[in-house]
Motif scaffolding. Sequence first.
Motif, mmCIF file in Angstrom:
data_model
loop_
_atom_site.group_PDB
_atom_site.id
_atom_site.type_symbol
_atom_site.label_atom_id
_atom_site.label_comp_id
_atom_site.label_asym_id
_atom_site.label_seq_id
_atom_site.Cartn_x
_atom_site.Cartn_y
_atom_site.Cartn_z
ATOM 1 N N TYR A 158 0.849 -1.189 0.000
ATOM 2 C CA TYR A 158 0.000 0.000 0.000
ATOM 3 C C TYR A 158 0.882 1.236 0.000
ATOM 4 O O TYR A 158 2.104 1.168 0.196
ATOM 5 C CB TYR A 158 -0.934 0.018 1.222
ATOM 6 C CG TYR A 158 -0.237 0.271 2.544
ATOM 7 C CD1 TYR A 158 -0.192 1.557 3.099
ATOM 8 C CD2 TYR A 158 0.366 -0.765 3.259
ATOM 9 C CE1 TYR A 158 0.436 1.797 4.308
ATOM 10 C CE2 TYR A 158 0.996 -0.538 4.467
ATOM 11 C CZ TYR A 158 1.027 0.738 5.001
ATOM 12 O OH TYR A 158 1.657 0.975 6.196
ATOM 13 N N LEU A 159 0.260 2.367 -0.245
ATOM 14 C CA LEU A 159 0.929 3.644 -0.035
ATOM 15 C C LEU A 159 -0.071 4.643 0.519
ATOM 16 O O LEU A 159 -1.280 4.480 0.380
ATOM 17 C CB LEU A 159 1.613 4.160 -1.310
ATOM 18 C CG LEU A 159 0.825 4.380 -2.589
ATOM 19 C CD1 LEU A 159 0.072 5.707 -2.560
ATOM 20 C CD2 LEU A 159 1.764 4.362 -3.791
ATOM 21 N N ILE A 160 0.455 5.668 1.182
ATOM 22 C CA ILE A 160 -0.351 6.741 1.746
ATOM 23 C C ILE A 160 -0.228 7.952 0.841
ATOM 24 O O ILE A 160 0.881 8.354 0.470
ATOM 25 C CB ILE A 160 0.123 7.111 3.165
ATOM 26 C CG1 ILE A 160 0.029 5.904 4.110
ATOM 27 C CG2 ILE A 160 -0.661 8.300 3.701
ATOM 28 C CD1 ILE A 160 -1.387 5.439 4.394
ATOM 29 N N THR A 161 -1.365 8.537 0.464
ATOM 30 C CA THR A 161 -1.345 9.792 -0.287
ATOM 31 C C THR A 161 -2.102 10.844 0.510
ATOM 32 O O THR A 161 -3.188 10.586 1.034
ATOM 33 C CB THR A 161 -1.977 9.644 -1.684
ATOM 34 O OG1 THR A 161 -3.357 9.327 -1.558
ATOM 35 C CG2 THR A 161 -1.275 8.565 -2.487
ATOM 36 N N ALA A 162 -1.522 12.008 0.608
ATOM 37 C CA ALA A 162 -2.113 13.155 1.294
ATOM 38 C C ALA A 162 -1.238 14.347 0.971
ATOM 39 O O ALA A 162 -0.117 14.197 0.464
ATOM 40 C CB ALA A 162 -2.174 12.932 2.806
ATOM 41 N N SER A 163 -1.712 15.537 1.269
ATOM 42 C CA SER A 163 -0.833 16.691 1.121
ATOM 43 C C SER A 163 0.299 16.589 2.132
ATOM 44 O O SER A 163 0.171 15.930 3.173
ATOM 45 C CB SER A 163 -1.612 17.987 1.352
ATOM 46 O OG SER A 163 -2.002 18.085 2.713
ATOM 47 N N ARG A 164 1.423 17.234 1.821
ATOM 48 C CA ARG A 164 2.555 17.184 2.739
ATOM 49 C C ARG A 164 2.201 17.848 4.073
ATOM 50 O O ARG A 164 2.711 17.445 5.128
ATOM 51 C CB ARG A 164 3.767 17.866 2.099
ATOM 52 C CG ARG A 164 5.045 17.804 2.923
ATOM 53 C CD ARG A 164 5.514 16.373 3.181
ATOM 54 N NE ARG A 164 6.648 16.335 4.068
ATOM 55 C CZ ARG A 164 7.928 16.339 3.682
ATOM 56 N NH1 ARG A 164 8.222 16.375 2.389
ATOM 57 N NH2 ARG A 164 8.901 16.291 4.561
#
Length: 475
Positions: A111-117
């Motif tokens: 999996y990976l996590i995506t979000a704004s920094r």
Amino acid sequence: MTTPDSSNRRIMVLGGGLAGTLAAAALAPHCDEVVIVERHVLPAGPQPRRGLPQSRHAHMLWSGGADAVEYLLPGTISRWLSAGGHRIPLPTGMVSLSPGGWFRRWRASHYLITASRDVIDWGIRAGLEGDAKVRFVRGEPTRLLGDCTRITGAVIRRPGDIVENLHADLVIDAMGRASRTTTWLEELGVPAVPESVIDAGVTYASRRYQAPPGTPESWPVVHIQADPRRRSPGRVASILPIEGGQWLVSLSGTRGGEPTSDSTAYEAYAAQARSPLVAEFLARAEPLGPVTVTRTTANRRRHFEKLGRRMPSGVIAIGDAATALNPVYGHGMATAAQGARALADLAARTGDISSPRFARLAQRAIGRPAAAAWILATGQDIFFPESRGKRPNLIDHLTSAYIRRLIHTATGDLTATDALTDVMSLQASVGALAHPAVLLAALRGPQLPALTGPPLTPAEERVLRAPQRSALYQG
């Protein structure tokens, strides 16, 4: 496990970003106090902070890095998700055109996590709240204290031009690409730290979009990769889902094919990637702001460990201060997190962070996950036209040929896909690609025919069939 011995010991972390905060979390159980020195005031919530220009660009945290963060600061992934971040299953949740063709969306294995920094950094900072051992000091480091055998602290310029000598048993450089530690060490008589640089001249241009109406909540990462073997500049286009039903879009190009900050040309540039898929999605989304550009993307590795005993004790570099990577591969945050976990594991084994050997052992431990990411990044970037730095040798060409064969195989073979995903997510070393089963798969080649187009779900295809946005919003 050795019981931590924390009598009267202070650790100083130079830099309050992701790498510095995670290093503080790693070593706080093994000392009396952790002082984090940061130039800027850090926001209380998931808001932009000064000193982090790359925050406007797309960021993804591979599972190898996210697991390390969760180990150091339990509950962080839940904080990210509660703030609107996404946990994307891999390879199920990725639509990716590789140099070997379109990847299939096999069952999830990583999996990976995506979000704004802003959300990612806030989630990590929030994990340290309430730790009485950790305190933040606002100031700018100007030089190191000590001599060529041992570092004993740093000189800090505080607000109001107040200069303070702040002493510590261990100093951690987490100042990123702008770190001046190598210069400060030379001023103390330490030999020059060897550096490796491979620079494909990548320029990044990023912009936020509101996803089109009807976009499914479980939106995939869309990633059109460059092919370094083409004798033309490489162009990359990516869409990452972030909080608020938004997409963070990053376009990048190597030297000679760079994007610009011209908002009217942004989507036309996206259409020049090896597939126009990203541009087609953007034509149905609404831009939310200007285009942000950065050009600081060279792969740069500072080999502190090569100094051996000539490297003074009491100082460690982590994150971009040690190994800075081309952001297109998304490994910067993950290697910083894994480096911090390596610090925690070493401190737990040795129990004495102030011993002369600790810093040398720690620098080597931090370097191991960074080495894998370095190979993945530079093994591609070295072949782009106009790339500067080391030129590819016979071993580079042979390795590249094998990886290219394995990528081609992965377009129609689950064994190859699992192996590549394991390495790309930094949950296995590059050596895993030489496992006999993987070698056999590469020799055999893809077991399924090549996909003729992107593997979209019906819901994703409906977005492409929606009307393009009004010319009023274009640009």
